[in-house]
Scaffold this active site. Structure first.
Site, PDB file in Angstrom:
ATOM      1  N   TYR A 110      39.133  30.761  45.185  1.00 40.85           N
ATOM      2  CA  TYR A 110      38.340  31.686  45.995  1.00 40.85           C
ATOM      3  C   TYR A 110      37.289  32.381  45.134  1.00 40.85           C
ATOM      4  CZ  TYR A 110      37.107  35.656  48.939  1.00 40.85           C
ATOM      5  OH  TYR A 110      36.406  36.588  49.670  1.00 40.85           O
ATOM      6  N   SER A 114      31.537  38.599  47.452  1.00 45.93           N
ATOM      7  CA  SER A 114      32.758  39.371  47.251  1.00 45.93           C
ATOM      8  C   SER A 114      32.748  39.967  45.853  1.00 45.93           C
ATOM      9  CB  SER A 114      33.984  38.458  47.411  1.00 45.93           C
ATOM     10  OG  SER A 114      35.169  39.118  47.028  1.00 45.93           O
TER      11      SER A 114
END
Length: 264
Positions: A157, A144
């Site tokens: 995250y 990501s």
């Protein structure tokens, strides 16, 4: 058909929806054979039926929670027995929860690390010995932009995706000696059901909706890069430029962008 992909066996985790489903569709369109992994077996079965009907390719489904490590081993043994080889693994299974660090339960932190990092490592560990022996293969890890550009309300995250990038970069250097390619995929926000868990309030989606990536276009970019020497796939380009600027001038970005970042 894509000659690089036609007839190759491609394993995709997290294949029951979103980006994983779209990558499976694109790989089938290009003539690949697919081993699809996810927890939601009814969705996998429906996808299998669709792919076999529309593309006449070999598709098998494997219900699996990637955090159950003994089951990971059994699943990959079953895939090898069924297909005879694994040419590519796309580690796509993952989830996120957007909360400030003090609000995030340890159970949720552990869950993200277990799925996003340890599950990815477990699946990769099962294919590497085979790929090294056959002298060919490709591991693609869906990371990501959050792994390159940390921001508020995504500490756990972001930490998990930083770990994925660290693992991927190290693995790439190790695997190259054996003819195995390794690619990190770093997308920004994608318009999938990821945000039903990550953003229960809907605030983040509302703020970035116009910038969200189309999962079909991301899938096409990823699958088109299979069996190439792509080191990273960064989408969208403008967001990756922001990540690079952050890496060069972190204090400045954190000071100027602090208010904006809290719009998650």
């Amino acid at each position: 058909m894509n000659r690089r992909i036609k007839g190759k066996t491609i394993v995709i985790t997290g294949a029951s929806g979103g980006l994983g489903e779209q990558m499976a569709i694109k790989a089938a369109e290009y003539g690949g054979n697919l081993a699809l992994i996810a927890r939601r077996v009814h969705l996998l079965e429906a996808l299998k039926e669709k792919l076999q009907r529309e593309y006449n390719c070999k598709v098998e489904v494997y219900p699996l929670n990637v955090t159950e490590y003994e089951e990971v081993q059994r699943t990959f043994n079953a895939i090898l027995q069924e297909f005879g080889s694994i040419h590519a693994l796309i580690n796509n299974a993952g989830f996120g929860i957007f909360q400030e660090a003090h609000e995030t339960s340890f159970q949720d932190v552990k869950g993200m690390m277990d799925v996003n990092v340890l599950g990815l490592m477990a699946c990769t560990g099962e294919v590497l010995p085979f790929m090294r022996e056959q002298g060919f293969g490709h591991v693609m890890n869906i990371a990501s932009q959050a792994g390159k550009f940390a921001s508020p309300k995504s500490s756990a995250y972001s930490a998990s995706k930083h770990a994925v990038l660290g693992y991927t970069n190290s693995l790439r250097m190790e695997a190259k000696r054996y003819g195995v390619k390794v690619t990190a995929v770093n997308p920004g926000p994608i318009a999938t059901d990821f945000f039903t868990i990550a953003d229960e309030s809907g605030t983040y989606v509302k703020n970035v909706e116009k910038f969200m990536l189309d999962p079909r276009k991301v899938a096409e970019k990823v699958v088109d890069s299979l069996f190439t020497n792509a080191r990273e796939i960064n989408l969208p380009r403008w967001m990756n430029m922001g990540s690079r600027f952050y890496q060069m001038f972190p204090s400045f970005v954190e000071k100027v962008g602090n208010t904006l970042f809290f719009k998650k």
